[in-house]
Motif scaffolding. Structure first.
Motif, PDB file in Angstrom:
ATOM      1  N   ALA A   1     -86.820   3.670  87.818  1.00 32.97           N
ATOM      2  CA  ALA A   1     -86.026   4.764  88.540  1.00 32.97           C
ATOM      3  C   ALA A   1     -85.669   6.120  87.862  1.00 32.97           C
ATOM      4  O   ALA A   1     -85.223   7.076  87.963  1.00 32.97           O
ATOM      5  CB  ALA A   1     -84.703   4.340  88.700  1.00 32.97           C
ATOM      6  N   ASP A   2     -86.093   5.954  86.284  1.00 30.65           N
ATOM      7  CA  ASP A   2     -85.489   6.831  85.328  1.00 30.65           C
ATOM      8  C   ASP A   2     -86.603   7.147  84.138  1.00 30.65           C
ATOM      9  O   ASP A   2     -87.267   7.960  84.030  1.00 30.65           O
ATOM     10  CB  ASP A   2     -84.240   6.617  84.908  1.00 30.65           C
ATOM     11  CG  ASP A   2     -83.487   7.429  83.832  1.00 30.65           C
ATOM     12  OD1 ASP A   2     -84.271   8.251  82.995  1.00 30.65           O
ATOM     13  OD2 ASP A   2     -82.365   7.586  83.807  1.00 30.65           O
ATOM     14  N   ALA A   3     -86.303   6.320  83.290  1.00 30.78           N
ATOM     15  CA  ALA A   3     -86.711   6.262  82.017  1.00 30.78           C
ATOM     16  C   ALA A   3     -88.375   6.272  81.982  1.00 30.78           C
ATOM     17  O   ALA A   3     -88.981   7.379  81.170  1.00 30.78           O
ATOM     18  CB  ALA A   3     -86.514   5.029  80.826  1.00 30.78           C
ATOM     19  N   GLY A   4     -88.896   5.658  82.828  1.00 36.63           N
ATOM     20  CA  GLY A   4     -90.473   5.752  82.834  1.00 36.63           C
ATOM     21  C   GLY A   4     -91.022   6.863  83.729  1.00 36.63           C
ATOM     22  O   GLY A   4     -92.069   7.245  83.656  1.00 36.63           O
ATOM     23  N   VAL A   5     -90.313   7.607  84.594  1.00 33.93           N
ATOM     24  CA  VAL A   5     -90.627   8.639  85.419  1.00 33.93           C
ATOM     25  C   VAL A   5     -90.593  10.128  84.941  1.00 33.93           C
ATOM     26  O   VAL A   5     -91.185  11.245  85.543  1.00 33.93           O
ATOM     27  CB  VAL A   5     -90.161   8.557  86.989  1.00 33.93           C
ATOM     28  CG1 VAL A   5     -90.343   7.057  87.311  1.00 33.93           C
ATOM     29  CG2 VAL A   5     -88.753   8.753  87.062  1.00 33.93           C
ATOM     30  N   GLY A   6     -90.192  10.118  83.672  1.00 27.66           N
ATOM     31  CA  GLY A   6     -89.838  11.480  83.164  1.00 27.66           C
ATOM     32  C   GLY A   6     -91.070  12.143  82.583  1.00 27.66           C
ATOM     33  O   GLY A   6     -92.113  11.658  82.502  1.00 27.66           O
ATOM     34  N   VAL A   7     -90.644  13.005  81.546  1.00 31.04           N
ATOM     35  CA  VAL A   7     -91.878  13.646  80.555  1.00 31.04           C
ATOM     36  C   VAL A   7     -91.440  13.679  79.157  1.00 31.04           C
ATOM     37  O   VAL A   7     -92.218  14.216  78.438  1.00 31.04           O
ATOM     38  CB  VAL A   7     -91.885  15.330  81.006  1.00 31.04           C
ATOM     39  CG1 VAL A   7     -92.302  15.522  82.468  1.00 31.04           C
ATOM     40  CG2 VAL A   7     -90.480  16.249  80.854  1.00 31.04           C
ATOM     41  N   LYS A   8     -90.658  12.513  79.016  1.00 28.10           N
ATOM     42  CA  LYS A   8     -90.255  12.604  77.454  1.00 28.10           C
ATOM     43  C   LYS A   8     -90.522  11.056  76.806  1.00 28.10           C
ATOM     44  O   LYS A   8     -90.905  10.197  77.665  1.00 28.10           O
ATOM     45  CB  LYS A   8     -88.633  12.541  77.203  1.00 28.10           C
ATOM     46  CG  LYS A   8     -88.172  13.887  77.705  1.00 28.10           C
ATOM     47  CD  LYS A   8     -86.791  13.743  77.216  1.00 28.10           C
ATOM     48  CE  LYS A   8     -85.688  13.343  78.276  1.00 28.10           C
ATOM     49  NZ  LYS A   8     -84.265  13.591  78.206  1.00 28.10           N
TER      50      LYS A   8
END
Ligand SMILES: NC(=O)c1ccc[n+]([C@@H]2O[C@H](COP(=O)([O-])OP(=O)(O)OC[C@H]3O[C@@H](n4cnc5c(N)ncnc54)[C@H](O)[C@@H]3O)[C@@H](O)[C@H]2O)c1
Ligand SMILES: [Zn+2]
Length: 386
Positions: free
Chosen positions: A153-160
Motif C-alpha cells: 500500500a505504501d513502502a513498496g510502491v514509491g520511488v525511494k
C-alpha cells in the motif's frame, strides 16, 4: 569574467511508475512478470536475480521451486541467475554487510544494467535490495514484490529505497523508480497480525491528508478490518497504493527536492520513536502514535476541530493501535524528551526548512514551518491519559 557562456540543457527522464495487482504471480499461466521482463528488449533471455525475505520463504515453502518452474516454463525469455534468502525486518537495514553481499552476488552472477534484480518481501527488505540495485553499476532494473500490507500500500510502491546508518532511518538511499511493482495479494495471507494492521495506518494517513471519503469508508469497515476480511483488506491496499502513486506522480516533486512531504504526515515523531525503541516498535505502530500526536497538536493549535480529532483517535483505537508509548518520555541525559529531537532530524532529512504537515480537516492538510514544542509535549501528555 570568462568569455565562455554557461552551457545549460534541461535533462528530462520519463519514468513510468507501474503497480500491478495479481494473485499467484508465479503460476506458470500468469504472464505478468514474463511480459514485463520482456517489455524492453525481445529476443534474449532476461537474466534475473531474486532475493526473498526469509519469513516469506518460510510461510510459502514452495515459493523457490515455483519461481524455478516459472523460469523453466518461460526459458526462451527468462534466465534465472539465483535465488537468495535474506532475513527480513528492520534489522536488515541496520546491517551494512548485506548490501555488500548483494553487490558480490551481482558481480558473481554477471548481472548487468539490462538484467533484473527482483525482491520479494517486506518494506525493509525491499528498501535494502532496492538500494543495492540502484547503486550497483549505477542502477540495475529492479522488480519489487511487496508482501506486507504496508509494502503493497505504501513502502513498496514509491520511488525511494534506503538503509539506516548510525541508527538514523534511511540515512543512505536513493530516489530510483522500480522497473515495476507487482503486488501479489496472496502473500498477505501469511502476515502476522501486527504487520497486517501496519498497512491500515498508512491508509488512514493518506485518507487524512487527501480523501475524507476514504477515511469514512475505513470507519465503516472497522469490523471487517479487525477480522482481516480478505476483500476489504484488498480494497484498502488498492486504494491506499493508488493515492500514494498518484501523489508521487502528480505532485510535481517525485524526488522530494522541495520540503513538502505530506505522505510523511505523522512521521517526524514516528521515525524518532522507531529509533528510541531500538526498532522494537514497527514502522506502522510508530506511525499510529505519530499521527495521534500530530492530530492532537493540530487540535491544540486550533487548526482542527475537536470532533474530527476525536474521530481520528477513535479510529486508531478501534483498529487496535496504541496511541501512546513510554518511549515518548525517554530522555537522553537532558531534561527534554528525546522525541523532540525528531523535529530537527526530520528537518535535516528534508533539507533546509522544517516542514510539517498538519490537518485542517479530515481529508485536508496544510504545512507549517515552526512547531511549538510545549504544545507537542502537551499533546503527548494528553495521549497518555486516553
Ligand atoms: N521506500 C519507501 O518509500 C518507504 C516508505 C514507507 C516505509 N518504508 C520502510 O518500510 C519498512 C517497513 O516495511 P514493512 O511494514 O513491510 O515491515 P518489514 O519489512 O519489517 O516486515 C515485517 C515482518 O514481516 C515479515 N514478512 C514480510 N512479509 C511476510 C509475509 N507475507 N508473511 C509472513 N511474514 C512476512 C518480515 O520478514 C518482517 O519480519 C520500514 O523500514 C520503513 O522505513 C519505506
Ligand atoms: Zn510510513
Amino acid at each position: 569574467m570568462s568569455e565562455f557562456l554557461p552551457i545549460e540543457y534541461p535533462i528530462q527522464i520519463p519514468y513510468q511508475l507501474r503497480v500491478y495487482f495479481t494473485k499467484g504471480v508465479f503460476d506458470t499461466a500468469n504472464p505478468i512478470f514474463r511480459d514485463l521482463a520482456c517489455s524492453r528488449e525481445s529476443g534474449n533471455r532476461h537474466k534475473t536475480l531474486f532475493y526473498i525475505d526469509e519469513a516469506v520463504g518460510e510461510a510459502n515453502p514452495g515459493l523457490v521451486e515455483q519461481i524455478e518452474t516459472y523460469f523453466k516454463h518461460h526459458e526462451n525469455d527468462l534466465l534465472l541467475k539465483g535465488i537468495h534468502l535474506l532475513p527480513g525486518g528492520e534489522s536488515i537495514k541496520n546491517e551494512p554487510d548485506i548490501v555488500d553481499r548483494i553487490y558480490a552476488d551481482i558481480e558473481n552472477s554477471r548481472i548487468c544494467r539490462h538484467s533484473y534484480i527482483a525482491a520479494i518481501g517486506g518494506g525493509a527488505l525491499l528498501d535494502t535490495v532496492g538500494f543495492a540495485a540502484a547503486t550497483a553499476h549505477r542502477g540495475i532494473r529492479h522488480f519489487r514484490f511487496p508482501t506486507t500490507t504496508l509494502g503493497q500500500a505504501d513502502a513498496g510502491v514509491g520511488v525511494k529505497n534506503g538503509v539506516n546508518f548510525h541508527q538514523k532511518k534511511n540515512f543512505v538511499g536513493t530516489f530510483s523508480p522500480p522497473f515495476a511493482v507487482i503486488n501479489d495479494l496472496r502473500f498477505l495471507g501469511t502476515l502476522p497480525e501486527v504487520h497486517m494492521r501496519n498497512g491500515y495506518i498508512e491508509a488512514i494517513k493518506v485518507a487524512l491528508i487527501r480523501d475524507s471519503g476514504f477515511f469514512k469508508w475505513i470507519e465503516l469497515q472497522v469490523d471487517a478490518l479487525n477480522r482481516f476480511d480478505e476483500s476489504v483488506l484488498e480494497e484498502l491496499v488498492y486504494r491506499c497504493a493508488k493515492h500514494h502513486v498518484a501523489y508521487i506522480a502528480t505532485s510535481g516533486d517525485p524526488f522530494e527536492m522541495g520540503s513538502v512531504r505530506p505522505l510523511d504526515f505523522g512521521h517526524w515523531a514516528a521515525h524518532k520513536l522507531e529509533q528510541l525503541s531500538d526498532f522494537k516498535l514497527s514502522h506502522g505502530e510508530a506511525v499510529a502514535i505519530g499521527i495521534a500526536i500530530d492530530t492532537l497538536y493540530s487540535e491544540e493549535m486550533g487548526y482542527l476541530d475537536s470532533t474530527s480529532a476525536q474521530r481520528i483517535l477513535n479510529l486508531l483505537q478501534q483498529l487496535k493501535f496504541e496511541i501512546y508509548s513510554d518511549f515518548l518520555e525517554k530522555k537522553n541525559g537532558g531534561r527534554i524528551p528525546s522525541i523532540l529531537e525528531g523535529l530537527e532530524e526530520f528537518r535535516e532529512h528534508l533539507g533546509g526548512l522544517l516542514t510539517i504537515t498538519l490537518l485542517k480537516r479530515i481529508g485536508s492538510r496544510f504545512e507549517v514551518h515552526e512547531v511549538n514544542t510545549d504544545v507537542v509535549l502537551k499533546a503527548i501528555k494528553r495521549l497518555k491519559t486516553l
